[in-house]
Write a protein that holds these residues in place. Structure first.
Motif, short mmCIF file in Angstrom:
data_model
loop_
_atom_site.label_atom_id
_atom_site.label_comp_id
_atom_site.label_asym_id
_atom_site.label_seq_id
_atom_site.Cartn_x
_atom_site.Cartn_y
_atom_site.Cartn_z
N THR A 53 0.85 -1.19 0.00
CA THR A 53 0.00 0.00 0.00
C THR A 53 0.88 1.23 0.00
N GLY A 54 0.52 2.21 -0.82
CA GLY A 54 1.28 3.44 -0.85
C GLY A 54 0.76 4.39 -1.90
N GLU A 55 1.47 5.50 -2.04
CA GLU A 55 1.06 6.53 -2.99
C GLU A 55 1.59 6.18 -4.37
N VAL A 56 0.73 6.38 -5.38
CA VAL A 56 1.08 6.12 -6.78
C VAL A 56 0.56 7.28 -7.63
N ILE A 57 0.97 7.28 -8.86
CA ILE A 57 0.37 8.18 -9.84
C ILE A 57 -0.59 7.34 -10.67
N ALA A 58 -1.85 7.72 -10.65
CA ALA A 58 -2.88 7.01 -11.43
C ALA A 58 -3.18 7.84 -12.67
#
Length: 192
Positions: A168-173
Motif C-alpha cells: 500500500t502506498g502513494e502512486v500516480i494514477a
C-alpha cells in the motif's frame, strides 16, 4: 437502433427542441457504443463505466492505493514441457480465477504480464478498507489455486505454485485510451 440517423430540425419551437434533443441523445448513444466497441472486454467494467459517465480524465493524479501482484512460480519451465493448448488452458483458468477474486474484492486488474497479474485496489473506486480487500483477494486466490491444482494434477500431473506481493502506498494514477494504470514505488515494492 440505427444511431446514424439524424432528425432534421425544422423549427425553433417545442418540436424543434425535441428534434434537437433526439439528435444530441443519438450522438451520446453513438459515443457510448464507440467506447464499448473500441474497448470491448479488454477494459475493466469499472473503468469502462466511469469512462462512459465522464468520471475519468486523462490527467495523472496522486492516489493512495493497494497493489497486488500474483504470478506463477516455475510456470515457464513447466510450460516448456507441456503442449501449447495445455499451457493456454491452464493460464486461462488461472487468470479467470484470479480476476474473479480481484473483482469480487473491489479491485481491478491493471495488467496481465506473462503468467502474472497486477491488480489495484483504491482506484477508480476508493474503499476505506482497500488494503484488507487486497489481502482477502490474495488469500482467496491461494485457496482457489489449491482447487485448480487438484484438477491439474489429475489432468496432466502438474501442481502450480504462486508468489503474491501486496503493498500500500502513494502512486500516480493515469488513464490513456481507456486503460487506467498506476505507477510508482508502491507498485515496485509489491512486485518485488
Amino acid at each position: 437502433g440505427d444511431l446514424d440517423v439524424v432528425v432534421a430540425v425544422e423549427s425553433a419551437d417545442e418540436l424543434g427542441r425535441l428534434q434537437d434533443g433526439v439528435n444530441r441523445m443519438t450522438g451520446a448513444l453513438r459515443d457510448r457504443a464507440r467506447i464499448l466497441t473500441a474497448f470491448g472486454r479488454v477494459v475493466e467494467p469499472a473503468i469502462r463505466d466511469r469512462l462512459l459517465t465522464g468520471e475519468l480524465h486523462g490527467a495523472g493524479a496522486s492516489r493512495f492505493v493497494t497493489v497486488l501482484f500474483i504470478d506463477l512460480r516455475g510456470f515457464t519451465s513447466m510450460a516448456e514441457h507441456a503442449a501449447p493448448s495445455e499451457v493456454v488452458s491452464t493460464l486461462n483458468e488461472f487468470f479467470t480465477m484470479v480476476t474473479a477474486w480481484v473483482r469480487e474484492c473491489g479491485g481491478y486488474v491493471d495488467k496481465y504480464i506473462g503468467d502474472a497479474i497486477m491488480a489495484v485496489f483504491g482506484v477508480p473506486i476508493l474503499h476505506e478498507d482497500d488494503a484488507l480487500r487486497a489481502v482477502r483477494a490474495a488469500v482467496e486466490m491461494r485457496n482457489a489455486l489449491a482447487i485448480l491444482n487438484r484438477e491439474l494434477e489429475s489432468g496432466w500431473g502438474v501442481r502450480l505454485a504462486s508468489r503474491i506481493g501486496v503493498n500500500t502506498g502513494e502512486v500516480i494514477a493515469d488513464h490513456t485510451l481507456g486503460h487506467l494504470s498506476v505507477t510508482g514505488e508502491a507498485v515496485n515494492v509489491a512486485k518485488r
